[in-house]
Design a protein around this motif. Structure first.
Motif, short mmCIF file in Angstrom:
data_model
loop_
_atom_site.label_atom_id
_atom_site.label_comp_id
_atom_site.label_asym_id
_atom_site.label_seq_id
_atom_site.Cartn_x
_atom_site.Cartn_y
_atom_site.Cartn_z
N ASN A 72 0.83 -1.20 0.00
CA ASN A 72 0.00 0.00 0.00
C ASN A 72 0.87 1.25 0.00
OD1 ASN A 72 -2.39 -1.40 0.04
ND2 ASN A 72 -2.76 -1.14 2.22
N TRP B 69 -8.41 4.74 -6.07
CA TRP B 69 -7.68 3.54 -5.74
C TRP B 69 -7.17 2.95 -7.04
CZ3 TRP B 69 -11.55 5.49 -3.03
CH2 TRP B 69 -11.62 5.32 -1.64
N ARG C 156 -4.94 -0.43 -8.76
CA ARG C 156 -4.17 -1.67 -8.69
C ARG C 156 -4.12 -2.31 -10.07
NH1 ARG C 156 -1.88 -5.49 -5.95
NH2 ARG C 156 -2.03 -7.63 -6.69
N ILE D 129 -12.69 6.36 2.66
CA ILE D 129 -11.66 5.35 2.39
C ILE D 129 -12.03 4.03 3.07
CG2 ILE D 129 -9.25 4.71 2.81
CD1 ILE D 129 -8.50 7.63 2.37
N ASN E 90 -12.74 0.55 1.12
CA ASN E 90 -11.87 -0.58 1.43
C ASN E 90 -12.67 -1.81 1.87
OD1 ASN E 90 -9.52 0.71 0.77
ND2 ASN E 90 -9.00 1.30 2.87
N TYR F 19 -2.91 -1.57 -2.67
CA TYR F 19 -3.42 -0.54 -3.58
C TYR F 19 -2.58 0.72 -3.44
CZ TYR F 19 -7.66 -3.08 -4.78
OH TYR F 19 -8.54 -4.01 -5.27
N TYR G 113 -3.18 4.63 -3.29
CA TYR G 113 -4.22 5.63 -3.08
C TYR G 113 -3.75 6.93 -3.74
CZ TYR G 113 -5.88 2.50 0.63
OH TYR G 113 -6.34 1.42 1.34
N TYR H 129 -2.59 4.55 5.69
CA TYR H 129 -2.99 3.80 4.49
C TYR H 129 -1.79 3.30 3.71
CZ TYR H 129 -7.30 6.20 5.63
OH TYR H 129 -8.39 6.69 6.29
#
Length: 978
Positions: A771, A787, A789, A862, A866, A945, A947, A964
Motif C-alpha cells: 500500500n 484507488w 491496482r 476510504i 476498502n 493498492y 491511493y 494507508y
C-alpha cells in the motif's frame, strides 16, 4: 460552458418568409384512433399529441436501432423555486428516483407513519434557529430515518430500469425545466410506461436525509469549480431581477441547510401536472401503439391551472458591469450581453447567425482574427437561449505575459468589426451550409432528436416547432445589413464582464457535514410491483453480431488497404487515414498536428484554407494518439473531391512559419502553467503515475529544453513525412466501393514504400507490492480519492465475468458500490469501482475505484470503499438484475456505420478476429455469484493498492494518510513532466 448544444435545430425560432410559411406548416392527421399535429417537411416527422388531460406527447420514429430515447419533462425549474427555498426543484428531481407506495417499500403501512414524522421534523428543523436545538432535531431525524430505512428498498427504480435494459438513467434540472432521461430497448415500452406512470402518480420522499447529503456534496463540488462560480456571478449581474440570475439551480447554502419536505410536496403538486408536462420518445417503435398505451397509463393525471413565472422586465444595462471571481484555477475573462428570449422569432435567428459569424470553429471573426493568429491562449463565443431572455457570451484566456484586460480589448474589438460590417457576406451562405451538415448529423442520433423536441416544449409547449424546423431556411434569408443593424442595436457598452483571477476565494461557505448513521439498503428485497413489471411480456430482440469478413469490404489501393462501409442514409462522408505511428514513437507528433492549423502553403494562407473548408461544409483534423495517428476528412459527399484535394495539398505543401511557432510555444507554456492549476488534470496525472510509475504516458512530454529547441522546419518535415508511414484508409459514405476506391487512388498520394516508424516508447504498468499513497496538494473544499491496482494480462476468456462484475459491483447507480457509499452511508455524490480492460493484447487490467467526498469525510470514505474492495456483499437479486441488463444491452446494441470498422480495428489490437460480444452473451446465463466472488477474491480483495489523493493540506493531515501506506507528495513537475 455557456453554449448548450443541440445539434439538430439549435433550439431556435426563425425569420419567416412566404416561401417558408408554405413549406413548413402545421397540419392535422389521425392514426390509430388518435389525432396529432405535425409540421410539413419536418425531417424528424415528429407527431405532437395532446391527451384529454392536457399531457403533451411527442413521438419521432427512427428505426436505425432497436432502442428509444425517452424524456419526461416538466416546465418547472429553478425559476419556479420559492424565494425562501431555492434548490427545491433540484431536490425534487433527486427524490423522484426514490419510489412510490408501490415500489421502493417493503411495508408501506409501517413506513408511512415514520415518513410523516420525518416530514414534520424537517418542518421543525426548518423553523429552528438555535444551533444546539437544531442539532437535537437533526439527531431525531437521523434516528427515525434509520428506522424508516428498514422498510425502504434503495435504488429499486434503478433496478427495474436496469433489468429492462435501460441505459443512461439520469435527470437534470435547469432554470426552466426538469427532465427525466432513459434510453430503453424497443421491446421494453410496456415496462417503461408502467414504471413511469407509477413513478409520477404519488412519489414518496423516502431516504431523504442521505439524498440531501448527496446534494450537499454536489453543492460543495460546485464551490470547488471556478467555471461554475464565474457562470453564477455572470448570471447574477446580467439578470439582477430575473430568477435566471437570482436563483441558482442547486440553491444557496443557507436554503440547502434548511429543507422542508412539505414545501417540496407543494411544489410537486403545483407543477407536476399533465398540462405542464411532456413525454418525448425518439427511436424504433410503432407510434400508434405507443400513444394508445401511454394514454391508458397516464389517464389518471388530472389537469390543474399552473402559475407561470412572470418576471418583471430587466432594466437596460447602460454601462459595463465588472466583477471579479477568485479561485485556484487558471485566469479567464467572460463578457456577456443580454438578448431577447427564444420566443422572439426574428431575434433568435439573427443571434444564431451573428454568433456563428463571431465563431464557427473555422472561419468566424474570433477563429481567424484571434485564434488563428494566436493573439490569446484561446477565445470563443456562444449563445444560451432561454424563454424570457437569451445571452451572447465571449470568453478568453490570456497567453504568457498577457493581461486579462488585453484579452477583453481583443474580444470587444471583434464586435467593433462586426458592427462595422467588415466581414464577407458569403460567410452567411457558408453558415447555412454547415447548419445543414449539422442537421444531417443530428438526425442520426435519437438523443439529439429527443432533446431538440423537449427544448421546443419547454420554450413554447412545442408551438414554435414550425419555426425550429424552418430555422436553416430562415438563416439563408438573413442579410449582412440585418446582422450589422442587430449588432449595433444590442452590442454596445451594455455588457457584464467577469474576470476570473487566481487567488483565494474568501467567500466560500461549504455545506457542513451532518452526522448520518448508515442506513439499510435492503439489497435482496423486491416489491410486488417490481416483480409484476419484470413479468410483463417483452418480444425478444435477437442480438446481431458483426461478421468482419462480410460487414467490411476491403480492396487494395496502391500499397495499402481501403476498408469500406457504405452510408445508405444520407449524403455525408467520413474518410480516415490511420497511421501506425503516434506520440509514443515521436513526442513531437502531437505538436506538429497542432501546428498545422497555423500554416500557409505556396498557394493559400492559413485563413484561406479555413474559409475554403468552411465554405464547402467540410472539415479535417489530425489527431495523434499514443500509437496511432488519424487524419479525418468529413462533410458533404458532393464536395468530397474538393475537400480531399485541398487537404492533400495542405499536408504536402505546408510551409514553416517561425512566428507562428514562437506564438504556439508561448501558448503551450501558458497551457502547461494552467494545467497545473486544474484539479482534474492533476488527478489524471497522479493516477497515471500510480499506474505506470514515474515515467508514464501522462508526463511523456517535451521538456522545456526540447520545446525551446524545436524549429519550424522540424515540425513541417514531420507533417510532410506523415503520409510516408504505413497507414490504412477507411471510407464511410454514399459512394459505391469501386467509385470510392478510384477517387481515393486518384486523390491520395501514396509512397512507393512506407518508411519504418521510429521505435515507440514503452510504458509497462507498475506493480503494487504494498500500500502506498500519492498525494497532490490543491486548494479545494472536497477531497478526490482514487484507488489503483494493476493485475493480470488481457485474457479474452475473462471478458464475460469482468462485464458482469463491473455491472454488479461498481459500474452504475444500482451497483453495490453506489448503494453503499452514497445511498447507505451518504459519503459521496459520485463514486464507482471498475475493473478496467486494456485495449491491446498483452497489456494488463487495472482496478480503479473512486470517491469524491468532503475533506472531513475522507477517512470514512476510504474505510467504506476498502470494506467493499475486501469483502463483496452478496445479493442474488442484484446479480440477476445485472445479468438481465447485460443481455438487454447486447441484444439491442447495433454497431453501425464506420463504427463497424473501428470495432474491427479494436478487436485486432486485442488479437481477436470475431465479435467478442457473442462470447460474452453466451456466457451470461452460465455465471453466478460464486463466479463473481471468485473473481473478486482473486483479483481485488486484500491486495495492495495505491491511493491517489488530491486535496488541500489545510483540510487533511498528511500524517493521517500514513495509516494507508507510505506517503509520497508529488510535485507538479513529477506529475506533469515539465
Amino acid at each position: 460552458m455557456l453554449k448548450r448544444v443541440v445539434l439538430v435545430f439549435l433550439l431556435a425560432t426563425s425569420l419567416y418568409t412566404a416561401g417558408a410559411q408554405g413549406k413548413y406548416q402545421w397540419k392535422d392527421a389521425a392514426s390509430g384512433g388518435y389525432t396529432y399535429r405535425y409540421v410539413t417537411n419536418d425531417p424528424m416527422k415528429a407527431r405532437f399529441y395532446t391527451l384529454k388531460n392536457g399531457l403533451t406527447v411527442i413521438l419521432s420514429v427512427n428505426n436505425k436501432e432497436p432502442r428509444i430515447q425517452t424524456l419526461i419533462g416538466t416546465r418547472a425549474g429553478s425559476d419556479n423555486d420559492p424565494k425562501d427555498h431555492t434548490g427545491l426543484a433540484h431536490y425534487l428531481e433527486h427524490l423522484l428516483f426514490k419510489g412510490t407506495q408501490q415500489y421502493g417499500s417493503l411495508d408501506w403501512a409501517k413506513e408511512k407513519p415514520l415518513l410523516v414524522q420525518i416530514e414534520n421534523l424537517y418542518d421543525k428543523y426548518n423553523q429552528t434557529t438555535d444551533p444546539a436545538a437544531r442539532k437535537g432535531v437533526y439527531r431525531q431525524i437521523d434516528s427515525i430515518s434509520g428506522v424508516a430505512a428498514k422498510y425502504a428498498i434503495a435504488n429499486e427504480y434503478d433496478k427495474m430500469m436496469s433489468a429492462m435494459g435501460a441505459q443512461g438513467t439520469n435527470a437534470h434540472t435547469w432554470v426552466e425545466e426538469t427532465v427525466y432521461e432513459e434510453d430503453i430497448p424497443s421491446n421494453a415500452i410496456d415496462k417503461y410506461l408502467t414504471v413511469q406512470a407509477e413513478r409520477f402518480k404519488d412519489p414518496v420522499f423516502r431516504l431523504f436525509h442521505t439524498e440531501l447529503e448527496a446534494v450537499y456534496e454536489e453543492k460543495n463540488r460546485g464551490l470547488d469549480n471556478d467555471g461554475r462560480k464565474v457562470y453564477e456571478v455572470l448570471l447574477a449581474s446580467l439578470f439582477p431581477t430575473h430568477n435566471y440570475g437570482q436563483q441558482s439551480t442547486i440553491g444557496t447554502v443557507e436554503h440547502l441547510k434548511n429543507p422542508n419536505l412539505k414545501v417540496i410536496r407543494q411544489f410537486y403538486n403545483e407543477y407536476y401536472v399533465p398540462n405542464n408536462m411532456a413525454i418525448v420518445m425518439a427511436g424504433d417503435f410503432d407510434p400508434d401503439y405507443v400513444i394508445k398505451t401511454l394514454d391508458q397509463k397516464f389517464s389518471y393525471m388530472k389537469a390543474k391551472p399552473v402559475k407561470e413565472y412572470k418576471p418583471a422586465p430587466e432594466a437596460p444595462i447602460k454601462a459595463p458591469i465588472v466583477k471579479e471571481v477568485f479561485g485556484p484555477d487558471a485566469e479567464s475573462v467572460d463578457i456577456a450581453f443580454r438578448m431577447p428570449g427564444a420566443l422572439d422569432v426574428k431575434s433568435t435567428v439573427l443571434l444564431g447567425v451573428l454568433s456563428d459569424i463571431l465563431q464557427n470553429g473555422k472561419a468566424g471573426l474570433l477563429d481567424l482574427n484571434i485564434n488563428k493568429q494566436q493573439k490569446t491562449l484561446n477565445a470563443s463565443a456562444g449563445t444560451l437561449n432561454w424563454k424570457d431572455y437569451s445571452f451572447l457570451s465571449l470568453s478568453g484566456k490570456a497567453k504568457q505575459g498577457q493581461t486579462l484586460e488585453e484579452v477583453k480589448t481583443l474580444l470587444l474589438g471583434q464586435l467593433d468589426i462586426l458592427k462595422k460590417g467588415e466581414f464577407d457576406e458569403t460567410l452567411v451562405k457558408a453558415i447555412v451550409n454547415n447548419a445543414k451538415l449539422s442537421q444531417l448529423q443530428g438526425l442520426e442520433n435519437n438523443n439529439n432528436r429527443a432533446s431538440s423536441i423537449m427544448d421546443a416544449f419547454i420554450k413554447s409547449k412545442g408551438q414554435n416547432w414550425q419555426h425550429d424546423v424552418a430555422f436553416v431556411d430562415a438563416m439563408s434569408n438573413v442579410t449582412k445589413q440585418q446582422i450589422v443593424d442587430f449588432a449595433n442595436k444590442y452590442l454596445n457598452d451594455n455588457y457584464v464582464l467577469v474576470y476570473k483571477r487566481k487567488g483565494e476565494d474568501k467567500n466560500i461557505a461549504k455545506v457542513e457535514k451532518p452526522t448520518i448513521t448508515p442506513i439499510e439498503v435492503n439489497r435482496e428485497a423486491q416489491s410486488t410491483f417490481l416483480q409484476q413489471v419484470n413479468a410483463l411480456p417483452a418480444t425478444p430482440v435477437k442480438p446481431q453480431w458483426l461478421d468482419y469478413e462480410k460487414d467490411i469490404q476491403k480492396v487494395p489501393v496502391g500499397n495499402t488497404e481501403l476498408m469500406y462501409v457504405q452510408n445508405k442514409d444520407n449524403g455525408l462522408f467520413r474518410l480516415y487515414y490511420r497511421f501506425d505511428v503516434g506520440n509514443w514513437n515521436n513526442k513531437k507528433l502531437a505538436l506538429a498536428a497542432q501546428y498545422l492549423q497555423f500554416l500557409r502553403t505556396d498557394k493559400y494562407t492559413s485563413e484561406e484554407i479555413s474559409k475554403a473548408f468552411y465554405n464547402i461544409a467540410c472539415n479535417f483534423s489530425v489527431s495523434a494518439g499514443s500509437e496511432n495517428t488519424t487524419i479525418t476528412i468529413s462533410g458533404l459527399q458532393e464536395n468530397f473531391d474538393k475537400a480531399v484535394t485541398l487537404f492533400e495539398h495542405v499536408i504536402a505543401n505546408c510551409q514553416p512559419d517561425e512566428a507562428a511557432l514562437a506564438a504556439l510555444k508561448g501558448r503551450i507554456q501558458k497551457s502547461r502553467t494552467d494545467s497545473k492549476l486544474n484539479k482534474t488534470a492533476i488527478m489524471k496525472g497522479v493516477v497515471s503515475y500510480a499506474m505506470y510509475g514515474a515515467k508514464n504516458p501522462f508526463n511523456n512530454q517535451l521538456s522545456q529544453a526540447e520545446l525551446d529547441g524545436l524549429t519550424a522546419a522540424e515540425l513541417t518535415n514531420i507533417l510532410h513525412e506523415l503520409p510516408s508511414y504505413k497507414h490504412s484508409i477507411i471510407y464511410y459514405g454514399p459512394q459505391p466501393l469501386a467509385d470510392a476506391a478510384a477517387d481515393i487512388k486518384k486523390l491520395h498520394t501514396l509512397p512507393a514504400s512506407f518508411k519504418p516508424a521510429p521505435v515507440a516508447a514503452v510504458f509497462p504498468k507498475d506493480n503494487q507490492d504494498k500500500n502506498q499513497v500519492y498525494f497532490a496538494d490543491y486548494d479545494m473544499v472536497q477531497t478526490e480519492i482514487n484507488w489503483l491496482r494493476n493485475t493480470t494480462a488481457y485474457d479474452p476468456a475473462k471478458t464475460g465475468i469482468i462485464s458482469l462484475f463491473n455491472n454488479y459491483f461498481g459500474g452504475g447507480m444500482g451497483s453495490i458500490v453506489f448503494q453503499t457509499i452514497r445511498e447507505s452511508k451518504a459519503l459521496a455524490y459520485s463514486t464507482y469501482a471498475i475493473y478496467s480492460s486494456p485495449d491491446k493484447k498483452g497489456e494488463r487490467y487495472s482496478e480503479v475505484a473512486y470517491v469524491g467526498s468532503q475533506a472531513d469525510k475522507m477517512n470514512d470514505a476510504i474505510s467504506g470503499m476498502n470494506e467493499l474492495l475486501n469483502d463483496i456483499p452478496r445479493s442474488d437479486k442484484l446479480l440477476q438484475t445485472a445479468k438481465e441488463g447485460m443481455k438487454q444491452d447486447i441484444e439491442t446494441e447495433r454497431i453501425t456505420n464506420d463504427g463497424i470498422i473501428f470495432s474491427y480495428l479494436a478487436a485486432q489490437r486485442l488479437g481477436l478476429n470475431t465479435d467478442i460480444r457473442k462470447q460474452v452473451y453466451e456466457s451470461i446465463d452460465k455465471m453466478n455469484f460464486d463466479d463473481v466472488k471468485k473473481f473478486h477474491d482473486e483479483n481485488i480483495a486484500h491486495k495492495p493498492y495505491t491511493y491517489c489523493i488530491v486535496a488541500s493540506e489545510k483540510k487533511i493531515s498528511l500524517d493521517e494518510l500514513k495509516k494507508y501506506g507510505a506517503v509520497k507528495k508529488l510535485s507538479m513537475e513529477e506529475i506533469f513532466g515539465y
